[in-house]
Design a protein around this motif. Structure first.
Motif, PDB file in Angstrom:
ATOM      1  N   ASP A   1       0.764  -1.393  -0.034  1.00 29.42           N
ATOM      2  CA  ASP A   1       0.012  -0.119   0.163  1.00 29.42           C
ATOM      3  C   ASP A   1       0.747   1.343  -0.015  1.00 29.42           C
ATOM      4  OD1 ASP A   1      -2.332  -1.565  -0.059  1.00 29.42           O
ATOM      5  OD2 ASP A   1      -2.587  -1.475   2.066  1.00 29.42           O
ATOM      6  N   ASP A   2       2.131   1.078   0.291  1.00 32.04           N
ATOM      7  CA  ASP A   2       2.942   2.231   0.369  1.00 32.04           C
ATOM      8  C   ASP A   2       3.744   2.312  -0.674  1.00 32.04           C
ATOM      9  OD1 ASP A   2       2.088   2.977   2.844  1.00 32.04           O
ATOM     10  OD2 ASP A   2       3.689   1.513   3.936  1.00 32.04           O
ATOM     11  N   GLY A   3       3.590   1.509  -1.770  1.00 31.93           N
ATOM     12  CA  GLY A   3       4.424   1.443  -3.095  1.00 31.93           C
ATOM     13  C   GLY A   3       5.742   0.959  -2.995  1.00 31.93           C
ATOM     14  N   ARG A   4       5.922   0.187  -2.002  1.00 34.59           N
ATOM     15  CA  ARG A   4       7.172  -0.621  -1.878  1.00 34.59           C
ATOM     16  C   ARG A   4       7.005  -1.989  -2.806  1.00 34.59           C
ATOM     17  NH1 ARG A   4       7.033   1.619   3.363  1.00 34.59           N
ATOM     18  NH2 ARG A   4       6.243  -0.522   4.252  1.00 34.59           N
ATOM     19  N   ARG A   5       8.218  -2.310  -3.364  1.00 39.49           N
ATOM     20  CA  ARG A   5       8.124  -3.779  -3.999  1.00 39.49           C
ATOM     21  C   ARG A   5       8.157  -4.888  -2.909  1.00 39.49           C
ATOM     22  NH1 ARG A   5      12.867  -2.818  -8.659  1.00 39.49           N
ATOM     23  NH2 ARG A   5      11.515  -1.265  -9.880  1.00 39.49           N
ATOM     24  N   VAL A   6       7.165  -5.745  -2.914  1.00 40.81           N
ATOM     25  CA  VAL A   6       7.299  -6.696  -2.122  1.00 40.81           C
ATOM     26  C   VAL A   6       7.283  -8.118  -2.934  1.00 40.81           C
ATOM     27  CG1 VAL A   6       6.009  -5.652  -0.280  1.00 40.81           C
ATOM     28  CG2 VAL A   6       4.766  -7.132  -1.923  1.00 40.81           C
ATOM     29  N   PHE A   7       7.203  -8.030  -4.189  1.00 40.13           N
ATOM     30  CA  PHE A   7       7.421  -9.400  -5.018  1.00 40.13           C
ATOM     31  C   PHE A   7       7.553  -9.211  -6.239  1.00 40.13           C
ATOM     32  CE2 PHE A   7       6.203 -13.704  -6.164  1.00 40.13           C
ATOM     33  CZ  PHE A   7       6.879 -14.458  -5.574  1.00 40.13           C
ATOM     34  N   GLY A   8       8.423  -9.877  -6.977  1.00 38.66           N
ATOM     35  CA  GLY A   8       8.730  -9.802  -8.397  1.00 38.66           C
ATOM     36  C   GLY A   8       9.523 -10.715  -8.991  1.00 38.66           C
ATOM     37  N   PRO A   9      10.119 -10.360 -10.050  1.00 34.73           N
ATOM     38  CA  PRO A   9      11.044 -11.358 -10.869  1.00 34.73           C
ATOM     39  C   PRO A   9      12.155 -12.010  -9.998  1.00 34.73           C
ATOM     40  CG  PRO A   9      10.674  -9.474 -12.062  1.00 34.73           C
ATOM     41  CD  PRO A   9      10.200  -9.093 -10.746  1.00 34.73           C
ATOM     42  N   GLY A  10      12.772 -11.210  -9.090  1.00 28.96           N
ATOM     43  CA  GLY A  10      13.791 -11.650  -8.046  1.00 28.96           C
ATOM     44  C   GLY A  10      13.093 -12.774  -7.040  1.00 28.96           C
ATOM     45  N   PRO A  11      12.355 -12.557  -6.517  1.00 28.75           N
ATOM     46  CA  PRO A  11      11.875 -13.337  -5.181  1.00 28.75           C
ATOM     47  C   PRO A  11      11.232 -14.581  -5.782  1.00 28.75           C
ATOM     48  CG  PRO A  11      11.313 -11.074  -4.645  1.00 28.75           C
ATOM     49  CD  PRO A  11      12.008 -11.054  -5.967  1.00 28.75           C
ATOM     50  N   VAL A  12      10.591 -14.368  -7.023  1.00 28.70           N
ATOM     51  CA  VAL A  12       9.838 -15.769  -7.414  1.00 28.70           C
ATOM     52  C   VAL A  12      10.872 -16.504  -7.993  1.00 28.70           C
ATOM     53  CG1 VAL A  12       9.356 -15.018  -9.779  1.00 28.70           C
ATOM     54  CG2 VAL A  12       7.699 -16.719  -9.035  1.00 28.70           C
ATOM     55  N   ASP A  13      12.116 -16.088  -8.531  1.00 29.28           N
ATOM     56  CA  ASP A  13      13.129 -17.068  -9.207  1.00 29.28           C
ATOM     57  C   ASP A  13      13.722 -17.603  -7.766  1.00 29.28           C
ATOM     58  OD1 ASP A  13      15.136 -18.236 -10.696  1.00 29.28           O
ATOM     59  OD2 ASP A  13      16.234 -16.263 -11.107  1.00 29.28           O
ATOM     60  N   LEU A  14      14.022 -16.919  -7.052  1.00 31.51           N
ATOM     61  CA  LEU A  14      14.508 -17.573  -5.511  1.00 31.51           C
ATOM     62  C   LEU A  14      13.618 -18.340  -5.175  1.00 31.51           C
ATOM     63  CD1 LEU A  14      16.867 -17.139  -3.396  1.00 31.51           C
ATOM     64  CD2 LEU A  14      15.203 -15.504  -2.157  1.00 31.51           C
ATOM     65  N   LEU A  15      12.532 -18.374  -4.911  1.00 32.30           N
ATOM     66  CA  LEU A  15      11.694 -19.343  -4.336  1.00 32.30           C
ATOM     67  C   LEU A  15      11.797 -20.806  -5.340  1.00 32.30           C
ATOM     68  CD1 LEU A  15       8.441 -17.503  -2.989  1.00 32.30           C
ATOM     69  CD2 LEU A  15      10.279 -18.422  -1.721  1.00 32.30           C
TER      70      LEU A  15
ATOM     71  N   ASP B   1      10.394 -10.499   3.689  1.00 30.05           N
ATOM     72  CA  ASP B   1       9.367  -9.198   3.266  1.00 30.05           C
ATOM     73  C   ASP B   1       8.350  -9.697   2.597  1.00 30.05           C
ATOM     74  OD1 ASP B   1      11.478  -7.423   4.428  1.00 30.05           O
ATOM     75  OD2 ASP B   1      12.170  -6.904   2.206  1.00 30.05           O
ATOM     76  N   ALA B   2       8.511 -10.655   1.892  1.00 29.15           N
ATOM     77  CA  ALA B   2       7.332 -11.098   0.831  1.00 29.15           C
ATOM     78  C   ALA B   2       6.471 -11.994   2.108  1.00 29.15           C
ATOM     79  CB  ALA B   2       7.748 -12.363  -0.016  1.00 29.15           C
ATOM     80  N   GLU B   3       6.956 -12.677   3.044  1.00 30.20           N
ATOM     81  CA  GLU B   3       6.160 -13.421   4.174  1.00 30.20           C
ATOM     82  C   GLU B   3       5.143 -12.331   4.816  1.00 30.20           C
ATOM     83  OE1 GLU B   3       8.334 -17.338   5.044  1.00 30.20           O
ATOM     84  OE2 GLU B   3       9.088 -15.611   5.977  1.00 30.20           O
ATOM     85  N   ARG B   4       5.775 -11.164   5.118  1.00 27.87           N
ATOM     86  CA  ARG B   4       5.102 -10.169   5.917  1.00 27.87           C
ATOM     87  C   ARG B   4       4.065  -9.489   4.956  1.00 27.87           C
ATOM     88  NH1 ARG B   4      10.296  -9.140   8.227  1.00 27.87           N
ATOM     89  NH2 ARG B   4      10.657  -7.640   6.679  1.00 27.87           N
ATOM     90  N   ALA B   5       4.131  -9.135   3.620  1.00 27.12           N
ATOM     91  CA  ALA B   5       3.449  -8.655   2.808  1.00 27.12           C
ATOM     92  C   ALA B   5       2.080  -9.464   2.701  1.00 27.12           C
ATOM     93  CB  ALA B   5       4.069  -8.216   1.737  1.00 27.12           C
ATOM     94  N   PHE B   6       2.382 -10.891   2.491  1.00 25.64           N
ATOM     95  CA  PHE B   6       1.260 -11.832   2.307  1.00 25.64           C
ATOM     96  C   PHE B   6       0.665 -12.192   3.331  1.00 25.64           C
ATOM     97  CE2 PHE B   6       3.739 -11.960  -1.926  1.00 25.64           C
ATOM     98  CZ  PHE B   6       2.740 -11.476  -2.826  1.00 25.64           C
ATOM     99  N   GLY B   7       1.277 -12.067   4.623  1.00 23.93           N
ATOM    100  CA  GLY B   7       0.845 -12.763   5.703  1.00 23.93           C
ATOM    101  C   GLY B   7       0.810 -14.472   5.845  1.00 23.93           C
ATOM    102  N   LEU B   8       1.898 -14.799   5.049  1.00 18.95           N
ATOM    103  CA  LEU B   8       2.000 -16.376   4.943  1.00 18.95           C
ATOM    104  C   LEU B   8       3.377 -16.690   5.054  1.00 18.95           C
ATOM    105  CD1 LEU B   8       0.241 -16.373   1.170  1.00 18.95           C
ATOM    106  CD2 LEU B   8      -0.894 -17.148   3.595  1.00 18.95           C
TER     107      LEU B   8
END
Length: 314
Positions: A12-26, A55-62
């Protein structure tokens, strides 16, 4: 030249929480069974990899990874079911976005630098029974000394459109050869046969303009306005109109061309619009310079009226 896309999800604050890097990492964690090994393979510091996941876990709550214990490597990480679902949804979102981006690029940049031009099918297969004479003869009838079809073709700008005339008549084909305009034969007598032959001849296009060959007072400026309307709104169905009354030509975007090619019978693209509100909502009208642009030639009287209109223009 081609477009590129990096699909990011922002908080909601415009910060990146998920994208090409995180999905490749996972995905690499899923393959290697270790967050550390995944980071090493990507040339990424382990601390950064940990931060991206947290960061992704906090954003998605998962929870996206969970520790594994034991084994020859002394333990590692594996993906949670939620992480696998997230990867699947993100990749689907990415594919869909890329397709939309490609279609938009092809439309918005059509005819610019190395992007293919839009297609244009000139419908010239009708017998013209009401006009009399040889089948298709009205297209060769002189209007102020110039054949009707030749005047129609003159309104189609070559820098914006790749034109193909579809006909069943030798005389029309001979005229196109003289003018240096591509011409193909329709597979049958129906409008759908003409449309299908034209689309097949043009191949993949970001959009296609359908013009009747007996519309000789059409203006190049109006055709350019139709193309401009589509390039500014790539999903629009753009029609020439006079005082709000829609008519021909019609410029169809790429996602409708498959349906047009699949039509049967003697009805044109109108059948796609009739009763389909989702398509009707996409129709945009471009006002013609005068009402004569919309006029076609069905009878010798029509031709005489257009002769008078052309004299008034001049």
């Amino acid at each position: 030249m081609r477009p590129d896309l990096r699909a990011y999800l922002l908080d909601d604050d415009g910060r990146r929480v998920f994208g090409p890097g995180p999905v490749d990492l996972l995905e690499r964690v899923g393959e290697l069974g270790s967050l550390r090994a995944a980071a090493i393979e990507m040339g990424m510091a382990y601390t950064k990899a940990t931060r991206l996941v947290r960061d992704a876990e906090r954003a998605f709550g998962l929870a996206l990874t969970e520790r594994t214990v034991g084994g020859s490597g002394g333990g590692g990480s594996q993906l949670t079911a939620e992480a696998r679902e997230l990867i699947e949804r993100y990749r689907a979102f990415e594919r869909t976005s890329r397709r939309a981006l490609s279609a938009s690029y092809e439309t918005c940049f059509s005819g610019f630098v190395d992007a293919p031009r839009l297609g244009c099918v000139v419908m010239a297969s009708g017998e013209g029974a009401r006009f009399g004479g040889e089948p298709g003869g009205k297209l060769l009838a002189p209007l102020a000394g110039v054949p009707v079809l030749e005047r129609t073709l003159a309104a189609l700008p070559a820098d914006l459109l790749d034109v193909v005339v579809v006909t069943r008549w030798d005389a029309v084909e001979a005229l196109c050869e003289r003018l240096g305009v591509r011409c193909v034969r329709a597979g049958g007598p129906l409008k759908s046969d003409t449309m299908r032959a034209g689309l097949e001849a043009l191949g993949h296009r970001a959009g296609c303009l359908f013009v009747t060959g007996d519309q000789p007072l059409l203006r190049e400026g109006s055709v350019r306005s139709l193309v401009s309307a589509l390039t500014h709104e790539p999903t629009a169905i753009v029609r020439l109109a006079w005082q709000g009354r829609p008519a021909n030509p019609v410029l169809w975007p790429s996602d409708t061309l498959g349906a047009l090619a699949g039509l049967e019978g003697d009805a044109g693209g109108r059948v796609l619009l009739d009763g389909h509100s989702e398509l009707m909502c996409r129709v945009r009208l471009v006002e013609a310079t005068d009402e004569w642009e919309l006029a076609d030639v069905d009878t010798p009287d029509d031709l005489a009226r257009l002769e008078g209109a052309l004299a008034d223009r001049t």
